[in-house]
Write a protein that holds these residues in place. Structure first.
Motif, mmCIF file in Angstrom:
data_model
loop_
_atom_site.group_PDB
_atom_site.id
_atom_site.type_symbol
_atom_site.label_atom_id
_atom_site.label_comp_id
_atom_site.label_asym_id
_atom_site.label_seq_id
_atom_site.Cartn_x
_atom_site.Cartn_y
_atom_site.Cartn_z
ATOM 1 N N LEU A 43 0.920 -1.137 0.119
ATOM 2 C CA LEU A 43 -0.064 -0.038 0.126
ATOM 3 C C LEU A 43 0.899 1.172 -0.102
ATOM 4 C CD1 LEU A 43 -2.265 -1.274 2.818
ATOM 5 C CD2 LEU A 43 -2.496 -1.754 0.420
ATOM 6 N N THR A 44 1.059 1.774 -1.192
ATOM 7 C CA THR A 44 1.853 2.806 -1.302
ATOM 8 C C THR A 44 1.277 4.124 -0.889
ATOM 9 O OG1 THR A 44 1.144 3.611 -3.439
ATOM 10 C CG2 THR A 44 2.899 1.930 -3.414
ATOM 11 N N ASP A 66 -1.944 0.578 -5.370
ATOM 12 C CA ASP A 66 -1.520 -0.512 -4.449
ATOM 13 C C ASP A 66 -1.788 -1.923 -5.228
ATOM 14 O OD1 ASP A 66 -1.665 1.598 -2.699
ATOM 15 O OD2 ASP A 66 -3.666 1.161 -2.176
ATOM 16 N N HIS A 93 2.066 -2.301 -10.128
ATOM 17 C CA HIS A 93 1.631 -1.055 -9.803
ATOM 18 C C HIS A 93 1.364 -0.124 -10.912
ATOM 19 C CE1 HIS A 93 2.466 -1.809 -5.279
ATOM 20 N NE2 HIS A 93 3.630 -2.541 -5.821
ATOM 21 N N PRO A 204 6.093 2.559 1.227
ATOM 22 C CA PRO A 204 4.827 1.791 1.288
ATOM 23 C C PRO A 204 4.816 1.064 2.567
ATOM 24 C CG PRO A 204 6.460 0.653 -0.158
ATOM 25 C CD PRO A 204 6.970 2.158 0.237
#
Length: 215
Positions: A43-44, A66, A93, A204
């Motif tokens: 999850l950036t 993400d 991504h 992330p």
């Protein structure tokens, strides 16, 4: 964050079930090797302004999507408490340029972000055994595909990571695992041979849940 909530909810159900039904189990100890297979959400937290070649602000920002993919972690215990873990997995991504009235995909890329961390396990003999860790990672971008007429180049590089997690012994050598890492990584990217440039802090969260087996 939907992916994070899904992983956390599933992990909590798994951990609670394991704690309630486990009987005999293999404790953590010196010389033990643990293999964890997890579902991991990358999850950036991307933050980077896109600038022109002369440094002027374009009014756009880089946004990175993400992804959720399987990962493998291998942990070796030097002592009952101290261990080293290496994780491997790859995620895809989508990179966008966003701004007032603009939301365009410029690139899609696969990322191989291995992390090696030194861990401290607080209660190796207990059924519920939390741990913390810190280490290094390397971000390798590969098989990138440009989109919508843009040409994008993203630099590989090193970062560092902090980690917290918990193992819950199930039965015999099996365990359930919940693991959270925060990776700190900054990269340079150029668009259309340097006509536009950005320095992006990806940073992330890697939120994982899965099962482990002790050898």
């Amino acid at each position: 964050m939907i992916a994070a909530r899904f992983l956390l909810s599933g992990a909590l159900v798994l951990l609670m079930g394991g704690a309630a039904t486990a009987q005999d189990f293999q404790p953590k100890q010196k010389g033990l090797v643990m293999l964890n297979v997890r579902a991991s959400g990358v999850l950036t937290d991307a933050d980077g302004s896109i600038r022109t070649a002369v440094g002027a602000d374009s009014g756009l920002k880089a946004k990175v999507g993400d992804d959720v993919m399987p990962t493998i972690g291998l942990t070796y215990f030097f002592t009952d408490h101290l261990a080293v873990e290496a994780i491997a997995g790859t995620t895809q991504h989508e990179v966008k340029a966003v701004g007032p009235g603009v939301d365009v995909t410029v690139h899609k890329t696969w990322v191989l972000p291995p992390v090696v961390s030194l861990q401290y396990h607080f209660a190796p003999d207990a059924r519920i055994s939390p741990y913390v860790g810190a280490g290094l990672n390397y971000m390798l971008f590969y098989r990138g595909k440009d989109r919508n007429g843009f040409k994008v180049d993203i630099d590989d590089g090193f970062g560092y990571a902090l980690q917290a997690g918990v193992d819950v012994a199930l039965k015999d050598r099996w365990s359930a695992n919940l693991d959270v890492k925060k990776v700190f990584f900054e990269t340079d990217a150029s668009i259309n041979d340097g006509a536009l440039k950005t320095k992006v802090k990806l940073d992330p969260w890697v939120v994982s849940a899965g099962v482990g087996y002790k050898f």
